[in-house]
Every structure is written in structure tokens, then in C-alpha cells.
Design an enzyme around this catalytic site. Structure first.
Site, PDB file in Angstrom:
ATOM      1  N   CYS A   1       0.845  -1.195   0.000  1.00  0.00           N
ATOM      2  CA  CYS A   1       0.000   0.000   0.000  1.00  0.00           C
ATOM      3  C   CYS A   1       0.886   1.253   0.000  1.00  0.00           C
ATOM      4  O   CYS A   1       1.578   1.509  -0.970  1.00  0.00           O
ATOM      5  CB  CYS A   1      -0.976  -0.057   1.177  1.00  0.00           C
TER       6      CYS A   1
ATOM      7  N   HIS B   1      -3.350  -5.855   1.076  1.00  0.00           N
ATOM      8  CA  HIS B   1      -2.676  -6.026   2.358  1.00  0.00           C
ATOM      9  C   HIS B   1      -2.620  -7.489   2.786  1.00  0.00           C
ATOM     10  O   HIS B   1      -3.514  -7.952   3.514  1.00  0.00           O
ATOM     11  CB  HIS B   1      -3.440  -5.253   3.440  1.00  0.00           C
TER      12      HIS B   1
ATOM     13  N   GLU C   1      -0.848  -8.714   5.052  1.00  0.00           N
ATOM     14  CA  GLU C   1      -0.689  -8.777   6.518  1.00  0.00           C
ATOM     15  C   GLU C   1      -2.032  -8.664   7.239  1.00  0.00           C
ATOM     16  O   GLU C   1      -2.122  -8.936   8.426  1.00  0.00           O
ATOM     17  CB  GLU C   1       0.292  -7.696   6.992  1.00  0.00           C
TER      18      GLU C   1
END
Lengths: 82, 222
Positions: B88, B196, B198
């Protein structure tokens, strides 16, 4: 003191959704003859120098290095007496 | 050996802790948190550039952070072959610092897009994708206003021809050229992506499809 104005615009051909949205809003307000809107940035630098050539060179260096992203943006520099 | 990971923290980063948690899950130890003003990096196998709004997205997303003291070290480390993952805002930083080509501009629909999207895994022979299969579909969240990947026609052709597209959107949420969600550098060791991974490392988060990326890293880079 010399004032340098750095104008940063998206390159022709790079999508400018903000400009398009602004154009649509203008059309809603009745401004029907707006063909296109492009949106950019104006960055005003006050430089501690009286050397116009040096001021312009410095402003261009700043624009190339940080103020504009050469992948998507063009810039121009205009000098004014502050 | 366990993975030596570092997470760079900028003013305005907001995915640094999520990244650290995901890395700790696979590495078996906590990653080092690295402040943006640090001028020396510890020995690392992987540098994670997190998402967020570094320096309030002033000027352009990632533009100010790309010139922060730590980024000089990150660029030097990447050039020596240290793996760098930018997610990002971290992807913004990678393009702004010249480690990856192209740029990310305002989403085509102008809206901030915050939802899960489906990605296709384009290749698996990199440190990030060994746990996936070619063509696999992953459900990973995006959360960005400026994720519209753009590059000139030559650059796009090169990325496609050289197999440097890491992931593509199945249903393009932001107008990205060629549905590009993430790209590699020439060696495949630097990866920038808007989604994302994560935020998708355990079922409680809605998806664990991102875990494979971190497991691949731990397997290959440790």
C-alpha cells in the site's frame, strides 16, 4: 529574494479523475460548455538569492527531485520578484 | 536460522504493527522496528515498508517518506539484494524512491476503496510466492484512495514480458493498468503491492490467504 512558482500538472494522457469529477460538477451547475478540466498544483518558493539564473536552476532541480514525479507529471517554473 | 525482518515506521504509518505480527507468526521472532530517521540498518533478510499515510500523504503519497534518512539505507540494501516488501503506502514509497517503475495515482472512481478483493497469483518462483500455485485466487483486503497503477506503454510491456507482475485483480477496483495489483523488480526480491496480505493471516480476520506470502518469505529468506 526571488519568488519561484512551480506549476505541476499531470501529463497529457494520465487519467485525471479529480479534473473529470470537477467538470461533471460544473456541468451540474449549468456550465455546459466546459470541454475539459485538468487539476494540478502550484508550489510557491521564496528563495534567498538575487541571481535569477541560479534561482531558476534551483527551482528546476527541486521540481525534478521532489516536487513533481516525472513518471506522471510535468512541471514549469516561473520567476517573480517577491 | 529464523528470518531477520525489519519494519520501517514513518510518521503516519498504520500497518506497521499488523506487518510485525504477521512476520512474527512465520519468523518465530519479533521483527526489528526501524524509525524513519535511523541512518543505519541492522543485518536483515527482509525490510517491510508498511501501509498508512506517511507524512499525511503531503505532496504525493510516499513522496516525502521516499526522501527520509532511512530510505537511503533501504535503497542501498535493496541494491545489495536484501528483499523489500512494500504494501500500500509502502508500494508508493517503492515507486517514489525508484526501486520499482511506474506510479500510483488516484483511484479511477475517486473513491477510497476498502474491501476484500480477489487476486490471481501470476508467478510462484519468487521469495514471496512459493507457497502459492500459478493462477491461484487469493482473497486479500485493499484499503486505498491512490492505488491506480500507471506506467508508460513501454514499461507496461516490459513488466508483462518479463513476468514481473506479481498479482492481478480479478475485478479491478481502482483502474490499475492491466489489472496490476503488485509488481516485482528485475530480481524478484523487491515486491510492491496495494492489497494487504498482513491483514489476511488468520481466519478470524476474514481470510488467511495472505499467510502463504509470509510463509514463503520465511522459507526462502531465513
Amino acid at each position: 529574494m526571488i519568488r519561484a512558482e512551480v506549476r505541476v500538472m499531470l501529463k497529457n494522457g494520465v487519467l485525471d479523475p479529480q479534473g473529470q469529477a470537477t467538470r461533471k460538477a460544473l456541468a451540474h451547475l449549468g456550465f455546459s460548455d466546459v470541454e475539459a478540466v485538468r487539476q494540478g498544483k502550484l508550489i510557491v518558493l521564496d528563495l534567498n538569492t538575487d541571481d535569477r539564473a541560479a534561482a531558476e536552476a534551483e527551482a528546476r532541480a527541486m521540481a525534478s527531485k521532489l516536487l513533481a514525479n516525472p513518471v506522471i507529471e510535468d512541471f514549469s517554473v516561473e520567476l517573480l520578484d517577491a | 536460522m529464523s528470518l531477520r525482518a525489519g519494519v520501517v515506521v514513518f510518521p503516519g504509518s498504520n500497518c506497521d504493527r499488523d506487518g510485525a505480527v504477521a512476520l512474527a507468526m512465520v519468523a518465530g521472532r519479533k521483527p526489528k522496528m526501524i524509525w524513519h530517521q535511523d541512518t543505519k540498518l541492522p543485518p536483515l533478510d527482509l525490510i517491510f515498508l508498511p501501509g498508512g499515510f506517511s507524512y499525511g500523504d503531503y505532496l504525493r503519497c510516499g513522496a516525502i517518506a521516499a526522501h527520509s534518512p532511512v530510505m537511503r539505507e533501504v535503497v542501498a540494501a535493496a541494491k545489495k539484494g536484501v528483499a523489500v516488501l512494500g504494501v500500500c503506502n509502502g508500494f508508493h514509497l517503492l515507486t517514489e524512491s525508484g526501486l520499482l517503475p511506474g506510479a500510483l495515482i488516484r483511484n479511477a472512481g475517486l473513491k477510497f476503496v476498502c474491501r476484500s478483493v480477489d487476486l490471481t497469483v501470476e508467478r510462484t518462483d519468487t521469495p514471496y510466492a512459493g507457497r502459492y500455485t500459478q493462477g491461484q485466487s487469493l482473497s486479500i483486503p485493499v484499503a486505498h484512495g491512490d492505488g491506480n497503477y500507471t506506467a508508460d506503454a513501454d514499461t507496461l510491456a516490459r513488466l508483462n514480458d518479463e513476468g514481473r507482475v506479481a498479482f492481478r485483480y480479478r475485478d479491478n477496483p481502482n483502474g490499475s493498468a492491466d489489472n496490476i495489483a503488485g509488481i516485482y523488480n528485475e530480481t524478484g526480491r523487491v515486491l510492491g503491492m496495494m492489497p494487504h496480505p498482513e491483514r489476511a493471516v488468520e481466519p478470524m480476520l476474514g481470510s488467511s490467504d495472505g499467510l502463504g506470502l509470509f510463509q514463503s518469505i520465511a522459507e526462502v529468506l531465513a
